[in-house]
Design an enzyme around this catalytic site. Structure first.
Site, PDB file in Angstrom:
ATOM      1  N   HIS A  25      -0.434 -12.156  -9.525  1.00 20.77           N
ATOM      2  CA  HIS A  25      -0.273 -10.874  -8.311  1.00 20.77           C
ATOM      3  C   HIS A  25       1.731 -10.619  -8.787  1.00 20.77           C
ATOM      4  O   HIS A  25       1.071 -11.752  -6.920  1.00 20.77           O
ATOM      5  CB  HIS A  25      -1.301 -11.181  -7.365  1.00 20.77           C
ATOM      6  CG  HIS A  25      -1.520  -9.482  -6.501  1.00 20.77           C
ATOM      7  ND1 HIS A  25      -2.065  -9.087  -6.001  1.00 20.77           N
ATOM      8  CD2 HIS A  25      -0.440  -8.545  -6.263  1.00 20.77           C
ATOM      9  CE1 HIS A  25      -1.821  -8.213  -5.208  1.00 20.77           C
ATOM     10  NE2 HIS A  25      -0.264  -7.365  -5.979  1.00 20.77           N
ATOM     11  N   HIS A  62       5.012  -8.669  -8.179  1.00 22.60           N
ATOM     12  CA  HIS A  62       5.804  -7.137  -7.877  1.00 22.60           C
ATOM     13  C   HIS A  62       6.931  -7.843  -8.124  1.00 22.60           C
ATOM     14  O   HIS A  62       7.461  -8.633  -7.599  1.00 22.60           O
ATOM     15  CB  HIS A  62       5.376  -6.262  -6.664  1.00 22.60           C
ATOM     16  CG  HIS A  62       3.983  -5.902  -6.370  1.00 22.60           C
ATOM     17  ND1 HIS A  62       3.856  -4.245  -6.857  1.00 22.60           N
ATOM     18  CD2 HIS A  62       3.212  -6.736  -5.669  1.00 22.60           C
ATOM     19  CE1 HIS A  62       2.298  -4.886  -6.637  1.00 22.60           C
ATOM     20  NE2 HIS A  62       1.866  -5.614  -6.334  1.00 22.60           N
ATOM     21  N   HIS A 103      -4.655  -2.759  -6.925  1.00 22.12           N
ATOM     22  CA  HIS A 103      -5.070  -2.903  -5.136  1.00 22.12           C
ATOM     23  C   HIS A 103      -5.879  -2.251  -5.307  1.00 22.12           C
ATOM     24  O   HIS A 103      -6.110  -0.968  -5.445  1.00 22.12           O
ATOM     25  CB  HIS A 103      -4.185  -2.886  -5.140  1.00 22.12           C
ATOM     26  CG  HIS A 103      -2.632  -3.599  -5.307  1.00 22.12           C
ATOM     27  ND1 HIS A 103      -1.881  -3.630  -6.357  1.00 22.12           N
ATOM     28  CD2 HIS A 103      -1.861  -3.857  -4.349  1.00 22.12           C
ATOM     29  CE1 HIS A 103      -0.768  -4.454  -6.404  1.00 22.12           C
ATOM     30  NE2 HIS A 103      -0.405  -4.757  -5.915  1.00 22.12           N
ATOM     31  N   GLU A 141      -7.040  -4.162   0.105  1.00 30.90           N
ATOM     32  CA  GLU A 141      -6.141  -4.390   0.819  1.00 30.90           C
ATOM     33  C   GLU A 141      -5.693  -4.585   2.647  1.00 30.90           C
ATOM     34  O   GLU A 141      -6.315  -5.347   3.607  1.00 30.90           O
ATOM     35  CB  GLU A 141      -4.588  -4.480   0.371  1.00 30.90           C
ATOM     36  CG  GLU A 141      -3.663  -5.198   1.072  1.00 30.90           C
ATOM     37  CD  GLU A 141      -1.954  -5.174   0.536  1.00 30.90           C
ATOM     38  OE1 GLU A 141      -1.801  -4.151  -0.353  1.00 30.90           O
ATOM     39  OE2 GLU A 141      -1.238  -5.611   0.346  1.00 30.90           O
ATOM     40  N   ASP A 146       2.522 -12.035  -4.680  1.00 28.29           N
ATOM     41  CA  ASP A 146       2.352 -10.452  -4.270  1.00 28.29           C
ATOM     42  C   ASP A 146       4.001 -10.148  -4.197  1.00 28.29           C
ATOM     43  O   ASP A 146       4.262  -9.525  -4.808  1.00 28.29           O
ATOM     44  CB  ASP A 146       1.359 -10.286  -2.968  1.00 28.29           C
ATOM     45  CG  ASP A 146       1.714  -8.961  -2.936  1.00 28.29           C
ATOM     46  OD1 ASP A 146       1.883  -8.407  -3.604  1.00 28.29           O
ATOM     47  OD2 ASP A 146       0.948  -8.782  -2.069  1.00 28.29           O
ATOM     48  N   ASP A 147       4.756 -10.669  -2.937  1.00 28.68           N
ATOM     49  CA  ASP A 147       6.274 -10.745  -3.228  1.00 28.68           C
ATOM     50  C   ASP A 147       6.625 -11.083  -2.179  1.00 28.68           C
ATOM     51  O   ASP A 147       7.618 -11.818  -1.617  1.00 28.68           O
ATOM     52  CB  ASP A 147       6.197  -8.612  -1.866  1.00 28.68           C
ATOM     53  CG  ASP A 147       5.839  -7.606  -2.877  1.00 28.68           C
ATOM     54  OD1 ASP A 147       6.629  -6.997  -3.258  1.00 28.68           O
ATOM     55  OD2 ASP A 147       4.537  -7.536  -2.235  1.00 28.68           O
TER      56      ASP A 147
HETATM   57  N1  ADE Z   1       3.288  -3.094  -3.648  1.00 26.95           N
HETATM   58  C1  ADE Z   1       4.293  -4.726  -3.411  1.00 26.95           C
HETATM   59  N2  ADE Z   1       3.377  -4.895  -2.749  1.00 26.95           N
HETATM   60  C2  ADE Z   1       1.595  -4.639  -2.410  1.00 26.95           C
HETATM   61  C3  ADE Z   1       1.369  -4.353  -1.586  1.00 26.95           C
HETATM   62  N3  ADE Z   1       0.494  -6.157  -1.636  1.00 26.95           N
HETATM   63  N4  ADE Z   1       0.277  -3.945  -2.088  1.00 26.95           N
HETATM   64  C4  ADE Z   1       0.471  -2.496  -2.348  1.00 26.95           C
HETATM   65  N5  ADE Z   1       1.313  -2.584  -2.787  1.00 26.95           N
HETATM   66  C5  ADE Z   1       2.369  -2.921  -3.439  1.00 26.95           C
HETATM   67 ZN    ZN Z   2      -0.091  -6.196  -4.410  1.00 27.13          ZN
END
Ligand code: ADE
Ligand code: ZN
Length: 335
Positions: free
Chosen positions: A15, A17, A195, A198, A275-276
């Site tokens: 996971h 991005h 997703h 969340e 994630d990011d």
């Molecule tokens: N885009 C990038 N990170 C995300 C996340 N955690 N949830 C939804 N969209 C995203």
């Molecule tokens: Zn994500």
């Protein structure tokens, strides 16, 4: 001791991005060479803005950052920088999400984005021995029509893309909005993931399973309904959990209260992901490290995450077995 074990542990990231790996230094460099002025004057100023109260707060900054990506080389450089980090962290395989619409909406061609990213992936295979595949994610705050257009644009590059995902603002954009485009994507041979749960309710996870036919749940924090848990287990679907993302976006107030242990107690299959990473304070190993510390996790629990990361990847059985063998030899020598 634990940190060394984590950093050497062979693992996959499921996971991630690519736009969320954009480190401020590289962002400023690319902005400068493209003659784009960011609304922040320095790396420090930009980093100060990384304080989020919810998912939407973060998304606003994340899309602004991605807007400096114009050329194929920009997308290549972004991806290459992330893959170099993978090599350093013993991330042996990664499944990279990218958001085509973030770029095509600004007039950048689908081709530019997908070629830049996939060329970096090919080079990483050859030069870093890091394996990867791509997940094209539809932005759920945009229309069904826009997702269909993206699917259409992807078809000449189908050989470069393994799966479709669903990301961006969850509340008010339920999976049902994308039922038809997921159906069409599956017909084209893409594997569906999304997703779900969340910020959104358990109901959205049900929809993602039943309407989008997903093979993996991204996040899934709000899965705690007995019949939903049974259904996820019956389908043998994994959750891609992102601990530092969850605290940064206030999905979880403190890592000590993270639901990951409860998920495991219920028999769910969990993987740990970043994630990011450029926005949430750490790459995948940092997620393992901080979660281990907060919950006093054992080596066996960490090994379970790594094992799940290969088992529930979208690779073929042969590749999965090769990575699982690699993991097993590591455990034998290190444990
Ligand atoms: N885009 C990038 N990170 C995300 C996340 N955690 N949830 C939804 N969209 C995203
Ligand atoms: Zn994500």
């Amino acid at each position: 001791m634990m940190n060394k074990f984590i950093s050497l542990l062979p693992k996959a990231e499921l996971h991630l991005h690519i736009e969320g790996t954009f480190e401020p230094e590289l962002m400023f460099k690319i902005a400068q060479r493209n003659n784009i002025k960011l609304e922040f004057n320095s790396v420090e100023e930009l980093k100060k803005a990384y304080q989020f109260d919810c998912l939407q707060d973060f998304l606003n900054i994340y899309y602004a950052g991605a807007s400096v990506l114009i050329h194929e080389q920009d997308c290549y450089d972004l991806t290459w920088a992330y893959l170099e980090e993978c090599a350093k962290q013993n991330v042996r395989h990664t499944e990279i999400m990218f958001d085509p619409q973030t770029h095509t909406e600004r007039g950048v061609k689908f081709e530019t984005v997908v070629k830049g990213i996939s060329n970096a992936c090919q080079d990483a295979k050859d030069k870093l021995n890091v394996s990867s595949l791509l997940i094209m994610s539809y932005l759920r705050h945009l229309s069904e029509e826009s997702a269909f257009k993206t699917l259409e644009e992807s078809l000449p590059y189908k050989h470069l893309i393994k799966a479709v995902g669903l990301d961006s603002s969850e509340m008010g954009n339920p999976p049902s909005k994308f039922q038809r485009v997921f159906e069409a994507s599956i017909k084209e041979g893409y594997i569906p993931v999304a997703h779900a749960g969340e910020e959104g309710p358990a109901e959205y996870i049900w929809e993602a399973l039943n309407l989008l036919k997903i093979k993996r749940i991204d996040h899934g924090n709000n899965c705690f309904e007995d019949d939903l848990i049974e259904e996820i287990k019956k389908r043998d679907i994994a959750l891609t959990v992102c601990p530092l993302s969850n605290t940064a976006l206030r999905v979880v107030d403190d890592l000590k209260n993270h639901p990951v242990l409860k998920m495991m107690e219920k028999g769910l299959k969990v993987t740990i992901n970043s994630d990011d990473p450029a926005y949430f304070g750490g790459q995948v190993n940092e997620n393992y490290i901080q979660l281990q510390k907060a919950l006093n996790l054992t080596k066996d629990q960490l090994i379970e995450f790594a094992e799940n990361s290969f088992k529930y990847s979208l690779l073929g059985q042969k590749e999965k077995d090769d990575f699982l063998n690699e993991l097993n030899s590591f455990i034998k020598t290190y444990h």
